[in-house]
Design a protein around this motif. Structure first.
Motif, PDB file in Angstrom:
ATOM      1  N   LEU A 212       0.821  -1.218   0.000  1.00 60.38           N
ATOM      2  CA  LEU A 212       0.000   0.000   0.000  1.00 60.38           C
ATOM      3  C   LEU A 212       0.856   1.270   0.000  1.00 60.38           C
ATOM      4  O   LEU A 212       0.385   2.352   0.324  1.00 60.38           O
ATOM      5  CB  LEU A 212      -0.943  -0.003   1.207  1.00 60.38           C
ATOM      6  CG  LEU A 212      -1.979  -1.126   1.193  1.00 60.38           C
ATOM      7  CD1 LEU A 212      -2.796  -1.142   2.483  1.00 60.38           C
ATOM      8  CD2 LEU A 212      -2.902  -0.993  -0.017  1.00 60.38           C
ATOM      9  N   GLY A 213       2.126   1.109  -0.371  1.00 58.71           N
ATOM     10  CA  GLY A 213       2.992   2.284  -0.499  1.00 58.71           C
ATOM     11  C   GLY A 213       3.130   3.076   0.783  1.00 58.71           C
ATOM     12  O   GLY A 213       3.043   4.305   0.765  1.00 58.71           O
ATOM     13  N   GLY A 214       3.355   2.363   1.902  1.00 59.65           N
ATOM     14  CA  GLY A 214       3.509   3.063   3.170  1.00 59.65           C
ATOM     15  C   GLY A 214       2.269   3.842   3.588  1.00 59.65           C
ATOM     16  O   GLY A 214       2.363   4.835   4.305  1.00 59.65           O
ATOM     17  N   GLY A 215       1.103   3.399   3.128  1.00 58.22           N
ATOM     18  CA  GLY A 215      -0.159   4.068   3.458  1.00 58.22           C
ATOM     19  C   GLY A 215      -0.623   5.040   2.400  1.00 58.22           C
ATOM     20  O   GLY A 215      -1.777   5.490   2.419  1.00 58.22           O
ATOM     21  N   PHE A 216       0.256   5.363   1.447  1.00 58.77           N
ATOM     22  CA  PHE A 216      -0.107   6.328   0.410  1.00 58.77           C
ATOM     23  C   PHE A 216      -1.331   5.872  -0.372  1.00 58.77           C
ATOM     24  O   PHE A 216      -2.240   6.667  -0.661  1.00 58.77           O
ATOM     25  CB  PHE A 216       1.077   6.539  -0.543  1.00 58.77           C
ATOM     26  CG  PHE A 216       0.836   7.543  -1.629  1.00 58.77           C
ATOM     27  CD1 PHE A 216       1.053   8.890  -1.394  1.00 58.77           C
ATOM     28  CD2 PHE A 216       0.368   7.150  -2.881  1.00 58.77           C
ATOM     29  CE1 PHE A 216       0.816   9.829  -2.392  1.00 58.77           C
ATOM     30  CE2 PHE A 216       0.128   8.076  -3.879  1.00 58.77           C
ATOM     31  CZ  PHE A 216       0.352   9.431  -3.631  1.00 58.77           C
ATOM     32  N   LEU A 217      -1.403   4.591  -0.704  1.00 60.55           N
ATOM     33  CA  LEU A 217      -2.489   4.080  -1.543  1.00 60.55           C
ATOM     34  C   LEU A 217      -3.776   3.813  -0.787  1.00 60.55           C
ATOM     35  O   LEU A 217      -4.761   3.363  -1.373  1.00 60.55           O
ATOM     36  CB  LEU A 217      -2.018   2.808  -2.262  1.00 60.55           C
ATOM     37  CG  LEU A 217      -0.979   3.049  -3.362  1.00 60.55           C
ATOM     38  CD1 LEU A 217      -0.311   1.745  -3.776  1.00 60.55           C
ATOM     39  CD2 LEU A 217      -1.628   3.728  -4.566  1.00 60.55           C
ATOM     40  N   THR A 218      -3.797   4.100   0.497  1.00 64.23           N
ATOM     41  CA  THR A 218      -5.049   3.990   1.254  1.00 64.23           C
ATOM     42  C   THR A 218      -5.875   5.257   1.126  1.00 64.23           C
ATOM     43  O   THR A 218      -7.033   5.280   1.535  1.00 64.23           O
ATOM     44  CB  THR A 218      -4.775   3.739   2.746  1.00 64.23           C
ATOM     45  OG1 THR A 218      -4.138   4.900   3.314  1.00 64.23           O
ATOM     46  CG2 THR A 218      -3.892   2.518   2.950  1.00 64.23           C
ATOM     47  N   GLY A 219      -5.265   6.323   0.603  1.00 65.98           N
ATOM     48  CA  GLY A 219      -5.955   7.604   0.500  1.00 65.98           C
ATOM     49  C   GLY A 219      -5.881   8.433   1.770  1.00 65.98           C
ATOM     50  O   GLY A 219      -6.611   9.420   1.915  1.00 65.98           O
ATOM     51  N   LYS A 220      -4.997   8.041   2.691  1.00 64.64           N
ATOM     52  CA  LYS A 220      -4.912   8.755   3.968  1.00 64.64           C
ATOM     53  C   LYS A 220      -4.251  10.120   3.840  1.00 64.64           C
ATOM     54  O   LYS A 220      -4.374  10.948   4.736  1.00 64.64           O
ATOM     55  CB  LYS A 220      -4.158   7.904   4.991  1.00 64.64           C
ATOM     56  CG  LYS A 220      -2.696   7.674   4.665  1.00 64.64           C
ATOM     57  CD  LYS A 220      -2.030   6.689   5.623  1.00 64.64           C
ATOM     58  CE  LYS A 220      -1.891   7.260   7.012  1.00 64.64           C
ATOM     59  NZ  LYS A 220      -1.133   6.337   7.910  1.00 64.64           N
ATOM     60  N   TYR A 221      -3.541  10.351   2.719  1.00 63.36           N
ATOM     61  CA  TYR A 221      -2.882  11.636   2.503  1.00 63.36           C
ATOM     62  C   TYR A 221      -3.540  12.370   1.341  1.00 63.36           C
ATOM     63  O   TYR A 221      -4.173  11.753   0.487  1.00 63.36           O
ATOM     64  CB  TYR A 221      -1.393  11.429   2.189  1.00 63.36           C
ATOM     65  CG  TYR A 221      -0.640  10.652   3.236  1.00 63.36           C
ATOM     66  CD1 TYR A 221      -0.448  11.161   4.512  1.00 63.36           C
ATOM     67  CD2 TYR A 221      -0.109   9.390   2.936  1.00 63.36           C
ATOM     68  CE1 TYR A 221       0.250  10.444   5.479  1.00 63.36           C
ATOM     69  CE2 TYR A 221       0.586   8.667   3.896  1.00 63.36           C
ATOM     70  CZ  TYR A 221       0.758   9.199   5.160  1.00 63.36           C
ATOM     71  OH  TYR A 221       1.446   8.482   6.106  1.00 63.36           O
ATOM     72  N   SER A 222      -3.373  13.670   1.321  1.00 62.56           N
ATOM     73  CA  SER A 222      -3.872  14.465   0.194  1.00 62.56           C
ATOM     74  C   SER A 222      -2.767  15.395  -0.279  1.00 62.56           C
ATOM     75  O   SER A 222      -1.752  15.580   0.402  1.00 62.56           O
ATOM     76  CB  SER A 222      -5.104  15.276   0.608  1.00 62.56           C
ATOM     77  OG  SER A 222      -4.761  16.255   1.571  1.00 62.56           O
ATOM     78  N   ARG A 223      -2.972  15.973  -1.457  1.00 68.39           N
ATOM     79  CA  ARG A 223      -1.938  16.815  -2.062  1.00 68.39           C
ATOM     80  C   ARG A 223      -1.488  17.955  -1.157  1.00 68.39           C
ATOM     81  O   ARG A 223      -0.336  18.391  -1.208  1.00 68.39           O
ATOM     82  CB  ARG A 223      -2.463  17.397  -3.379  1.00 68.39           C
ATOM     83  CG  ARG A 223      -2.423  16.436  -4.551  1.00 68.39           C
ATOM     84  CD  ARG A 223      -3.055  17.091  -5.774  1.00 68.39           C
ATOM     85  NE  ARG A 223      -2.845  16.336  -6.994  1.00 68.39           N
ATOM     86  CZ  ARG A 223      -3.547  15.285  -7.361  1.00 68.39           C
ATOM     87  NH1 ARG A 223      -4.529  14.857  -6.557  1.00 68.39           N
ATOM     88  NH2 ARG A 223      -3.299  14.650  -8.493  1.00 68.39           N
ATOM     89  N   ASP A 224      -2.378  18.475  -0.357  1.00 66.26           N
ATOM     90  CA  ASP A 224      -2.056  19.639   0.469  1.00 66.26           C
ATOM     91  C   ASP A 224      -1.491  19.265   1.831  1.00 66.26           C
ATOM     92  O   ASP A 224      -1.195  20.146   2.645  1.00 66.26           O
ATOM     93  CB  ASP A 224      -3.316  20.502   0.679  1.00 66.26           C
ATOM     94  CG  ASP A 224      -3.870  21.011  -0.638  1.00 66.26           C
ATOM     95  OD1 ASP A 224      -3.059  21.270  -1.546  1.00 66.26           O
ATOM     96  OD2 ASP A 224      -5.100  21.131  -0.750  1.00 66.26           O
ATOM     97  N   ASP A 225      -1.333  17.958   2.069  1.00 62.46           N
ATOM     98  CA  ASP A 225      -0.873  17.502   3.387  1.00 62.46           C
ATOM     99  C   ASP A 225       0.589  17.851   3.645  1.00 62.46           C
ATOM    100  O   ASP A 225       1.431  17.801   2.749  1.00 62.46           O
ATOM    101  CB  ASP A 225      -1.024  15.983   3.517  1.00 62.46           C
ATOM    102  CG  ASP A 225      -2.424  15.585   3.931  1.00 62.46           C
ATOM    103  OD1 ASP A 225      -3.194  16.484   4.304  1.00 62.46           O
ATOM    104  OD2 ASP A 225      -2.746  14.389   3.862  1.00 62.46           O
ATOM    105  N   ASP A 226       0.869  18.185   4.882  1.00 63.21           N
ATOM    106  CA  ASP A 226       2.232  18.273   5.398  1.00 63.21           C
ATOM    107  C   ASP A 226       2.228  17.424   6.667  1.00 63.21           C
ATOM    108  O   ASP A 226       2.039  17.942   7.774  1.00 63.21           O
ATOM    109  CB  ASP A 226       2.612  19.723   5.721  1.00 63.21           C
ATOM    110  CG  ASP A 226       4.051  19.843   6.214  1.00 63.21           C
ATOM    111  OD1 ASP A 226       4.809  18.873   6.040  1.00 63.21           O
ATOM    112  OD2 ASP A 226       4.406  20.903   6.760  1.00 63.21           O
ATOM    113  N   PRO A 227       2.385  16.113   6.522  1.00 60.58           N
ATOM    114  CA  PRO A 227       2.150  15.195   7.647  1.00 60.58           C
ATOM    115  C   PRO A 227       3.006  15.503   8.864  1.00 60.58           C
ATOM    116  O   PRO A 227       4.223  15.654   8.762  1.00 60.58           O
ATOM    117  CB  PRO A 227       2.519  13.825   7.066  1.00 60.58           C
ATOM    118  CG  PRO A 227       2.500  14.004   5.601  1.00 60.58           C
ATOM    119  CD  PRO A 227       2.839  15.424   5.335  1.00 60.58           C
ATOM    120  N   GLU A 228       2.353  15.600   9.994  1.00 59.90           N
ATOM    121  CA  GLU A 228       3.062  15.843  11.251  1.00 59.90           C
ATOM    122  C   GLU A 228       2.980  14.647  12.182  1.00 59.90           C
ATOM    123  O   GLU A 228       3.536  14.662  13.267  1.00 59.90           O
ATOM    124  CB  GLU A 228       2.485  17.087  11.945  1.00 59.90           C
ATOM    125  CG  GLU A 228       2.673  18.366  11.131  1.00 59.90           C
ATOM    126  CD  GLU A 228       2.110  19.586  11.844  1.00 59.90           C
ATOM    127  OE1 GLU A 228       1.510  19.395  12.922  1.00 59.90           O
ATOM    128  OE2 GLU A 228       2.269  20.692  11.324  1.00 59.90           O
TER     129      GLU A 228
END
Length: 325
Positions: A212-228
């Protein structure tokens, strides 16, 4: 649950392998709770998963201990227990690598932590540039001959390295690698230009990590995210997936998931299950809900046109860039 044989062997494994790297407390995104970890293992086995993958370096042996405690109450003969060797297991000389000494030392530690007399699948975690491959293969062959290991496998290396190892095994009549564990998913497709063609040609099983690409392919992130928080906050490799090409892949995953009434994770896993070369993606759920969601991907059917649609935004290019697993 569906089952398949691993590569050209007669070993029957579930179409999903339970990845056990999350079971430990070495990093903040890991589960860190032994009881919860064992609940996930128990439920996975209840759902029909008979294939578990860990490594000696996962939380410095803690993951192997947890797996060992969990499988004690299950039928050992039904389970396929896999672990790995290569990484650093302490300070000082001979504490890492693929020398004969390190391999023979580490199998004893893994067997003790797993509480078993043998490992079904023993994998070299990485290629060791400082040890002759013949020495490594001879040590692994010895473990097979003595019954401490049933099958051997490899993980994350260039195709020329894997091909060389297979050739040396054939020439010297050593036990042969029966499977490869590459990083492979819809946004990390570089192995299509590297080791996967070797696996297909040589009858080697494929058990992809990071499906799942480290969670990327779950949709948990978006283009505007700056994960903290979460893995992306500390893992540079996960953040490096934030490219326009990969977002385009995710757009198709999410659109198709909505059309089918399933989750992006299920579509991403279904794509892997539809790849002829793939035997069992390694899923690493951190909760029972995630586990059951992953397993339900077995029921997601994809047409040839839908597979093409998911693959269209990206052309695979071989890259040596890898992440730790």
């Amino acid at each position: 649950m569906e089952y398949t044989t691993l590569g050209d062997t007669g070993l029957e494994v579930s179409r999903f392998c339970l990845g056990c790297m999350n079971f430990g407390s070495d990093r903040e995104w890991m589960i860190g709770n032994r009881e919860r970890s064992e609940e996930i293992i128990d439920r996975a086995i209840e759902l029909g998963i008979n294939f578990l993958d860990t490594a000696n370096v996962y939380s410095h042996g803690e993951s192997e201990n947890i797996v060992g405690d969990a499988i004690e109450k299950h039928d050992r003969e039904e389970l396929v227990v896999a672990t790995k060797v290569y990484g650093e297991m302490g300070e000082g000389p001979n504490k890492q690598g693929l020398s004969r000494k390190h391999i023979l030392d580490q199998i004893e530690g893994s067997l003790e932590r797993l509480g078993t007399d043998y490992v079904d699948l023993y994998q070299i975690h990485r290629w060791d540039e400082t040890t002759p491959v013949e020495e490594t293969l001879d040590a692994l062959d010895h473990l097979v001959e003595t019954g401490k290991v049933r099958y051997i496998g490899a993980s994350t290396m260039a195709s020329w390295q894997f091909t060389k190892a297979l050739y040396e095994s054939d020439v010297n009549d050593y036990a042969r690698f029966t499977c490869m564990q590459p990083q492979y998913n819809l946004v990390d497709r570089q192995e299509e230009e590297n080791v996967l063609p070797v696996c297909a040609d040589q009858g080697v099983g494929v058990i992809p990590w990071s499906p799942l690409g480290g969670g990327f392919l779950t949709g948990k992130y978006s283009r505007d995210d700056d994960p903290e928080e979460g893995r992306a906050a500390t893992d540079e490799h996960t953040r490096n997936r934030f490219t326009e090409e990969n977002w385009a892949v995710l757009d198709e995953v999410e659109a198709l998931a909505e059309e089918k009434g399933v989750t992006p994770a299920q579509v991403s896993l279904a794509w892997l299950l539809h790849r002829d070369v793939v035997d069992a993606p390694i899923v690493g759920p951190r909760s029972l809900d995630h586990l059951e969601e992953n397993v339900a991907a077995l029921d997601v059917a994809l047409t040839d046109e839908e597979v093409e649609r998911l693959e269209a935004p990206k052309d695979p290019v071989w890259s040596r860039a890898i992440a730790d697993t």
